[in-house]
Design a protein around this motif. Structure first.
Motif, PDB file in Angstrom:
ATOM      1  N   PHE A  65       1.142  -1.265  -0.191  1.00 13.72           N
ATOM      2  CA  PHE A  65      -0.338  -0.319   0.098  1.00 13.72           C
ATOM      3  C   PHE A  65       1.080   1.013  -0.092  1.00 13.72           C
ATOM      4  CE2 PHE A  65      -3.621  -2.598   1.845  1.00 13.72           C
ATOM      5  CZ  PHE A  65      -3.997  -2.664   0.995  1.00 13.72           C
ATOM      6  N   TYR A  66       1.525   1.544   0.725  1.00 12.81           N
ATOM      7  CA  TYR A  66       2.541   2.650   0.719  1.00 12.81           C
ATOM      8  C   TYR A  66       3.164   2.492  -1.223  1.00 12.81           C
ATOM      9  CZ  TYR A  66       3.228   3.564   6.187  1.00 12.81           C
ATOM     10  OH  TYR A  66       2.630   4.377   7.037  1.00 12.81           O
ATOM     11  N   TRP A  67       3.857   1.472  -1.119  1.00  8.48           N
ATOM     12  CA  TRP A  67       4.427   1.367  -2.724  1.00  8.48           C
ATOM     13  C   TRP A  67       3.057   2.408  -3.681  1.00  8.48           C
ATOM     14  CZ3 TRP A  67       2.983   0.226  -7.633  1.00  8.48           C
ATOM     15  CH2 TRP A  67       3.572   0.335  -8.306  1.00  8.48           C
ATOM     16  N   ALA A  68       1.967   2.004  -3.706  1.00  9.78           N
ATOM     17  CA  ALA A  68       1.026   2.552  -4.421  1.00  9.78           C
ATOM     18  C   ALA A  68       0.763   3.928  -4.040  1.00  9.78           C
ATOM     19  CB  ALA A  68       0.031   1.994  -4.019  1.00  9.78           C
ATOM     20  N   PHE A  69       0.588   4.039  -3.269  1.00 11.25           N
ATOM     21  CA  PHE A  69       0.751   5.454  -2.413  1.00 11.25           C
ATOM     22  C   PHE A  69       1.699   6.190  -3.050  1.00 11.25           C
ATOM     23  CE2 PHE A  69       0.015   9.408   0.024  1.00 11.25           C
ATOM     24  CZ  PHE A  69      -1.773   8.721   0.555  1.00 11.25           C
ATOM     25  N   ALA A  70       2.884   5.403  -3.261  1.00  7.83           N
ATOM     26  CA  ALA A  70       4.924   6.638  -3.073  1.00  7.83           C
ATOM     27  C   ALA A  70       3.905   6.708  -5.226  1.00  7.83           C
ATOM     28  CB  ALA A  70       5.294   6.028  -3.059  1.00  7.83           C
ATOM     29  N   TYR A  71       4.126   5.849  -5.487  1.00  6.65           N
ATOM     30  CA  TYR A  71       4.348   5.526  -7.254  1.00  6.65           C
ATOM     31  C   TYR A  71       2.999   5.589  -7.943  1.00  6.65           C
ATOM     32  CZ  TYR A  71       8.962   5.373  -5.044  1.00  6.65           C
ATOM     33  OH  TYR A  71      10.310   5.014  -4.920  1.00  6.65           O
ATOM     34  N   ASN A  72       2.091   5.376  -7.261  1.00 10.92           N
ATOM     35  CA  ASN A  72       0.769   5.473  -8.033  1.00 10.92           C
ATOM     36  C   ASN A  72      -1.007   5.678  -7.849  1.00 10.92           C
ATOM     37  OD1 ASN A  72      -0.283   4.245 -10.634  1.00 10.92           O
ATOM     38  ND2 ASN A  72      -1.722   2.282  -9.467  1.00 10.92           N
ATOM     39  N   LEU A  80      12.992   7.106  -3.737  1.00 15.23           N
ATOM     40  CA  LEU A  80      12.606   7.196  -5.468  1.00 15.23           C
ATOM     41  C   LEU A  80      11.538   8.684  -5.761  1.00 15.23           C
ATOM     42  CD1 LEU A  80      14.420   5.064  -6.844  1.00 15.23           C
ATOM     43  CD2 LEU A  80      15.466   7.004  -6.157  1.00 15.23           C
ATOM     44  N   ALA A  81      11.174   8.370  -4.567  1.00 17.15           N
ATOM     45  CA  ALA A  81       9.751   8.503  -4.967  1.00 17.15           C
ATOM     46  C   ALA A  81       9.477  10.267  -4.871  1.00 17.15           C
ATOM     47  CB  ALA A  81       8.682   8.638  -4.494  1.00 17.15           C
ATOM     48  N   ILE A  82       8.725  11.269  -6.045  1.00 15.59           N
ATOM     49  CA  ILE A  82       8.221  12.646  -5.708  1.00 15.59           C
ATOM     50  C   ILE A  82       7.075  13.195  -5.110  1.00 15.59           C
ATOM     51  CG2 ILE A  82       7.466  14.772  -7.779  1.00 15.59           C
ATOM     52  CD1 ILE A  82      10.571  14.111  -7.981  1.00 15.59           C
ATOM     53  N   PRO A  83       7.008  14.207  -4.374  1.00 11.64           N
ATOM     54  CA  PRO A  83       5.976  14.205  -3.683  1.00 11.64           C
ATOM     55  C   PRO A  83       4.521  14.566  -4.532  1.00 11.64           C
ATOM     56  CG  PRO A  83       8.344  15.435  -2.332  1.00 11.64           C
ATOM     57  CD  PRO A  83       8.174  14.690  -3.815  1.00 11.64           C
ATOM     58  N   ASN A  84       3.513  13.820  -3.846  1.00 12.04           N
ATOM     59  CA  ASN A  84       2.072  13.624  -4.625  1.00 12.04           C
ATOM     60  C   ASN A  84       1.467  14.732  -4.401  1.00 12.04           C
ATOM     61  OD1 ASN A  84       1.760  11.777  -2.677  1.00 12.04           O
ATOM     62  ND2 ASN A  84       1.694   9.922  -4.699  1.00 12.04           N
ATOM     63  N   LEU A  85       1.914  15.354  -3.081  1.00 11.06           N
ATOM     64  CA  LEU A  85       0.336  15.653  -2.039  1.00 11.06           C
ATOM     65  C   LEU A  85       0.977  17.267  -1.424  1.00 11.06           C
ATOM     66  CD1 LEU A  85      -1.029  12.832   0.566  1.00 11.06           C
ATOM     67  CD2 LEU A  85      -1.243  13.099  -1.766  1.00 11.06           C
ATOM     68  N   SER A  86       1.730  17.612  -2.215  1.00  4.96           N
ATOM     69  CA  SER A  86       2.120  18.535  -2.186  1.00  4.96           C
ATOM     70  C   SER A  86       3.200  19.443  -2.851  1.00  4.96           C
ATOM     71  CB  SER A  86       3.089  19.091  -0.521  1.00  4.96           C
ATOM     72  OG  SER A  86       3.998  19.853   0.098  1.00  4.96           O
ATOM     73  N   GLN A  87       2.867  20.751  -3.241  1.00  3.41           N
ATOM     74  CA  GLN A  87       3.833  21.308  -4.158  1.00  3.41           C
ATOM     75  C   GLN A  87       5.520  21.902  -3.661  1.00  3.41           C
ATOM     76  OE1 GLN A  87       0.999  23.723  -5.290  1.00  3.41           O
ATOM     77  NE2 GLN A  87       1.589  23.207  -7.940  1.00  3.41           N
ATOM     78  N   ASP A  88       5.602  22.090  -1.724  1.00  5.12           N
ATOM     79  CA  ASP A  88       6.583  23.224  -1.488  1.00  5.12           C
ATOM     80  C   ASP A  88       7.392  22.711  -1.526  1.00  5.12           C
ATOM     81  OD1 ASP A  88       4.334  24.308  -0.076  1.00  5.12           O
ATOM     82  OD2 ASP A  88       4.437  22.973   1.972  1.00  5.12           O
ATOM     83  N   PHE A  89       7.885  20.860  -2.479  1.00  2.37           N
ATOM     84  CA  PHE A  89       9.440  21.198  -2.294  1.00  2.37           C
ATOM     85  C   PHE A  89      10.053  21.634  -3.539  1.00  2.37           C
ATOM     86  CE2 PHE A  89       7.415  18.117  -5.058  1.00  2.37           C
ATOM     87  CZ  PHE A  89       7.993  17.552  -5.868  1.00  2.37           C
TER      88      PHE A  89
END
Length: 484
Positions: A24-31, A78-87
């Motif tokens: 589930f963490y993999w799905a959250f991070a990359y999909n 290796l995941a680009i943040p998908n819930l925030s643009q602050d980075f």
């Protein structure tokens, strides 16, 4: 050795739970795309249920919980943040420092509008952070800027490289929190596995490791400072507290609460170290706090001075007259311009609509800090805060009141409440860390042209949080610590 049949048989349930969490963490991070709200909520709720059950099954196996905490974080590497643009703004600020610019003196837009590209991948970073972030001066304190600069140092031309570097810093901070948090819990005779309600919480893993919010670094310094304070190393505690303030300004709110720790200190721990008789203990407890009040007040003043001076020294490399103006105005924006996921403020706003017909955030935003300061002073002087658990509980109440009344509550803000709660008897921050995911649904409206928040969703979130808060504070006689 670990995978022998006996081990598998005895640990079948937690292993299955851990394996499901990894998937589930993999799905959250990359999909996952942020606007896929059904998938977002489903994954998050599933991860929270798995986390709760893993922690219950393995609460006496801290080594296994620590390995899982590392494994879950490693998935995001290796995941680009998908819930925030602050980075994107973090990367911009770090590269500005590396190029010799003072990041507090320039907005991103001021360069882009003039056709200037002062850092590598400037156009891509500008587009990624969005117009709102790009049009304001940075508000991130100097230790936060140092983290951004480290990312720029190791990855000056790669967004992914900068993301990985910042992520590693946040993960290191989390494990620092685990180290000092466990030891403080042990000193306080509270079950040390309580720290995993923070470390293993999917909210913390997703918002800090996943979305690169530096509350985790601030929390590391805060817990380290409290640990040093408990050991009696209060001078070093003041310096480390300044480091926490220099990541996020929130710990400044806690400064008045140290008054009773120094001035009206209960000396039970000191007496225990001296191994005095029970009778002498009782006499010492009655006399010592009053005898040493003046000395305690002097130590309090030194503690405040060390904290403030260290903080100012950390800001000093960036000091200019423009910096003071830009930074103070940017901080003020959070009270007088921005609105998101608020509760009591939204009620006050509606009352303003009824009486005047327009939003009065400029007025209410100025009143909120005054009210928060008054409540903080009341808790400082009229609530017993002279043991470590009482001090941390006071911090929890003060910060909760601030978040209940402020105009803006981003999800990652709740991280500080969560870490404080593991040292207390209160669970409402744990509940909030679960339902805070609803704030990502705030802009789900039936009318797609309507860009305002869906207040029904906000109301549901706070109905649950306030329900738990009032049940624990006003009704339930809760156990001493946050346990399953």
């Amino acid at each position: 050795m670990l995978l022998n049949p006996t081990f598998l048989k005895l640990n079948k349930a937690p292993l299955l739970l851990a394996l499901a969490s990894l998937v589930f963490y993999w799905a959250f991070a990359y999909n996952l795309v942020r606007t896929d709200y059904i998938k977002l909520i489903t994954l998050y709720v599933a991860l929270f249920v798995l986390f709760y059950n893993i922690t219950k099954h393995l609460k006496h196996n801290s080594k296994a919980l620590t390995y899982l905490a590392f494994a879950f974080r490693a998935i995001f590497i290796l995941a680009i943040p998908n819930l925030s643009q602050d980075f994107y703004r973090f990367i911009w600020d770090g590269r500005m420092i590396l190029e010799g610019f003072n990041p507090y003196l320039y907005t991103v837009t001021s360069f882009i509008n003039n056709g200037e590209l002062p850092v590598a991948q400037a156009q891509e970073l500008h587009e990624g952070m969005g117009a709102l972030n790009a049009s304001h001066y940075t508000n991130y304190p100097p230790i936060n800027q140092l983290c951004f600069a480290i990312a720029a140092l190791f990855a000056n031309k790669s967004i992914m490289g900068a993301v990985i570097t910042m992520r590693l810093l946040i993960v290191l901070a989390d494990f620092g929190t685990l180290y000092f948090g466990k030891r403080l819990l042990e000193k306080l005779k509270i079950p040390s596995y309580n720290i995993f309600w923070y470390i293993l919480n999917p909210f913390i893993i997703i918002e800090l490791t996943g979305n690169l919010h530096f509350e985790g670094v601030m929390i590391f310094f805060l817990i380290w400072s409290l640990y040093l304070l408990y050991l009696g190393k209060w001078q070093w505690a003041a310096v480390v507290l300044a480091l926490s303030v220099s990541v996020k300004l929130i710990p400044l709110l806690f400064l008045p609460l140290f008054f009773q720790w120094f001035v009206n200190r209960n000396v039970t721990t000191i007496v225990n170290r001296e191994n005095l008789s029970a009778q002498k203990k009782e006499v010492t407890l009655l006399v010592t706090p009053y005898k040493n009040r003046k000395h305690g007040f002097v130590k309090l003043m030194v503690f405040y001075t060390l904290t403030i001076v260290t903080t100012l020294l950390l800001f000093a490399p960036f000091y200019t007259t423009e910096f003071i103006h830009n930074y103070s105005n940017t901080v003020a924006l959070w009270f007088q311009n921005f609105e998101f996921n608020a509760s009591i403020y939204y009620i006050a706003r509606e009352i303003g609509y009824w009486f005047r017909g327009y939003n009065e955030i400029a007025i209410i935003g100025k009143i909120i800090p005054v009210v928060v300061i008054c409540v903080t002073l009341i808790i400082t002087f009229y609530r017993k805060n002279n043991t470590m658990v009482e001090l941390i509980t006071a911090m929890l109440f003060v910060l909760s009141f601030y978040y209940f009344t402020t105009t803006t509550v981003h999800p990652w803000y709740v991280a500080t409440l969560l870490i404080l709660s593991v040292f207390t008897k209160y669970k409402f921050p744990l509940v909030w860390s679960c339902v805070i995911i609803l704030s990502y649904l705030a802009y789900v409206n039936l009318n797609k042209a309507d860009k305002s928040e869906n207040l029904w969703i906000i109301a549901l979130e706070y109905l649950i949080v306030y329900g738990m808060f009032f049940w624990e504070v006003c009704i339930k006689k809760a156990p001493r610590t946050l346990e399953a």
